[in-house]
Design a protein around this motif. Structure first.
Motif, short mmCIF file in Angstrom:
data_model
loop_
_atom_site.label_atom_id
_atom_site.label_comp_id
_atom_site.label_asym_id
_atom_site.label_seq_id
_atom_site.Cartn_x
_atom_site.Cartn_y
_atom_site.Cartn_z
N ASN A 39 100.14 1.91 -97.41
CA ASN A 39 99.86 1.06 -98.57
C ASN A 39 99.95 -0.43 -98.28
O ASN A 39 99.98 -1.25 -99.19
CB ASN A 39 100.79 1.42 -99.75
CG ASN A 39 102.23 1.59 -99.28
OD1 ASN A 39 102.72 0.81 -98.48
ND2 ASN A 39 102.88 2.63 -99.79
N VAL A 40 100.01 -0.81 -97.00
CA VAL A 40 100.07 -2.21 -96.62
C VAL A 40 98.77 -2.57 -95.92
O VAL A 40 98.41 -1.98 -94.91
CB VAL A 40 101.26 -2.51 -95.70
CG1 VAL A 40 101.25 -3.98 -95.26
CG2 VAL A 40 102.57 -2.18 -96.40
N MET A 41 98.05 -3.54 -96.47
CA MET A 41 96.78 -3.97 -95.88
C MET A 41 97.03 -5.03 -94.81
O MET A 41 97.66 -6.06 -95.07
CB MET A 41 95.86 -4.54 -96.96
CG MET A 41 95.35 -3.51 -97.94
SD MET A 41 94.07 -4.20 -99.03
CE MET A 41 95.00 -5.44 -99.91
N LEU B 37 90.45 -7.75 -97.68
CA LEU B 37 89.02 -7.78 -97.97
C LEU B 37 88.80 -8.17 -99.42
O LEU B 37 89.57 -7.77 -100.32
CB LEU B 37 88.37 -6.42 -97.69
CG LEU B 37 88.47 -5.89 -96.25
CD1 LEU B 37 87.84 -4.50 -96.16
CD2 LEU B 37 87.77 -6.83 -95.29
N ALA B 38 87.76 -8.91 -99.65
CA ALA B 38 87.45 -9.33 -101.01
C ALA B 38 87.16 -8.13 -101.89
O ALA B 38 86.40 -7.23 -101.51
CB ALA B 38 86.24 -10.28 -100.99
N GLY B 39 87.79 -8.10 -103.04
CA GLY B 39 87.57 -7.00 -103.97
C GLY B 39 88.50 -5.83 -103.79
O GLY B 39 88.53 -4.93 -104.64
N VAL B 40 89.24 -5.77 -102.69
CA VAL B 40 90.18 -4.68 -102.44
C VAL B 40 91.57 -5.15 -102.79
O VAL B 40 92.11 -6.08 -102.16
CB VAL B 40 90.13 -4.22 -100.97
CG1 VAL B 40 91.13 -3.07 -100.75
CG2 VAL B 40 88.73 -3.77 -100.62
#
Length: 248
Positions: free
Chosen positions: A20-22, A26-29
């Protein structure tokens, strides 16, 4: 749905709701998550010793010695378990191998695969030892017979003492189950030193193995034993393992 790839190689488990860690935004996420466990589990990477063995087999493929080339190519067959090739180039019988004869021993694989590899590498006129037969169709339609043998499984007996460290209970049945998973190659020496290491890896900090010995008959034990026949290889069953646990 997106695919996730582990950063590290090997047998890695990803439990549900743990990713759950990006790392890359990214745009929109706004968030990521894995609602289920991983459906593909990575394999443990090969050791340095396994890599060197694989490299030697690969280098042997174009070897001028046809016995080495046959063995290397047989070991590349995905469905085979093990293979060994003996070549008697003398004028007399040696270890039950007739003069100028090649003896291929292979477990697994199909007769078609095995026969084709042997036929493609053995020079014309070289006799082949073995009771197994594989029919190979030549380019001109002629059918030739290729001979080889299957390996013989021989029981290996093990007895070991384990010094228990602390009050943790040592599961003898689990140790036996894990030892029974050890595979031996055709003609491979069974050494107590390697089994001592294997037992230590199983019990970890709960105990220390000592006085580990091996036997081919369950009566006479020693630090190492060799299979009697050239086609023999050792197998371990739980019933042939005797473990004694001593308290510290």
């Amino acid at each position: 749905m997106l695919n996730f790839r582990a950063q590290q190689l090997g047998n890695i488990q990803a439990s549900a709701n743990t990713i759950n860690v990006m790392q890359t935004v990214l745009a929109g996420v706004t968030s990521v998550n894995n609602p289920d466990n991983n459906y593909i589990t990575g394999a443990v990477g090969e050791t340095s010793a396994e890599f060197r063995l694989r490299r030697n087999r690969t280098m042997a493929k174009p070897s001028q010695g046809f016995d080495e080339s046959i063995e290397s190519q047989l070991l590349d067959v995905t469905s085979r378990t093990q293979a060994k090739v003996y070549d008697n180039r003398t004028n007399t019988t040696v270890n039950d191998i007739p003069p100028h004869t090649v003896w291929v021993i292979v477990e697994g694989g199909t007769s078609e695969e095995i026969g084709k590899i042997i036929y493609n590498n053995i020079p014309p006129g070289i006799p082949m030892k073995g009771t197994q037969e594989a029919l190979v169709t030549k380019t001109n339609g002629e059918i030739v017979t290729v001979n080889y043998d299957l390996p013989n499984a021989v029981n290996l007996y093990i007895k070991a003492n384990i010094q228990r460290l602390g009050d943790v209970i040592i599961d003898e049945f689990y140790i036996k189950q894990e030892l029974a998973k050890i595979n031996f190659n055709i003609g491979e020496l069974a050494e107590s030193s390697n089994l001592t290491i294997a037992i230590k890896n199983i019990v970890q900090e709960t105990g220390n193995p000592y006085n580990v010995e091996v036997s081919t008959d369950g009566v006479n034990y020693s630090s190492s034993v060799m299979p009697t026949g050239l086609a023999d290889y050792f197998v371990i069953t739980e019933n042939n393992i005797n473990i004694t646990v001593a308290t510290s």
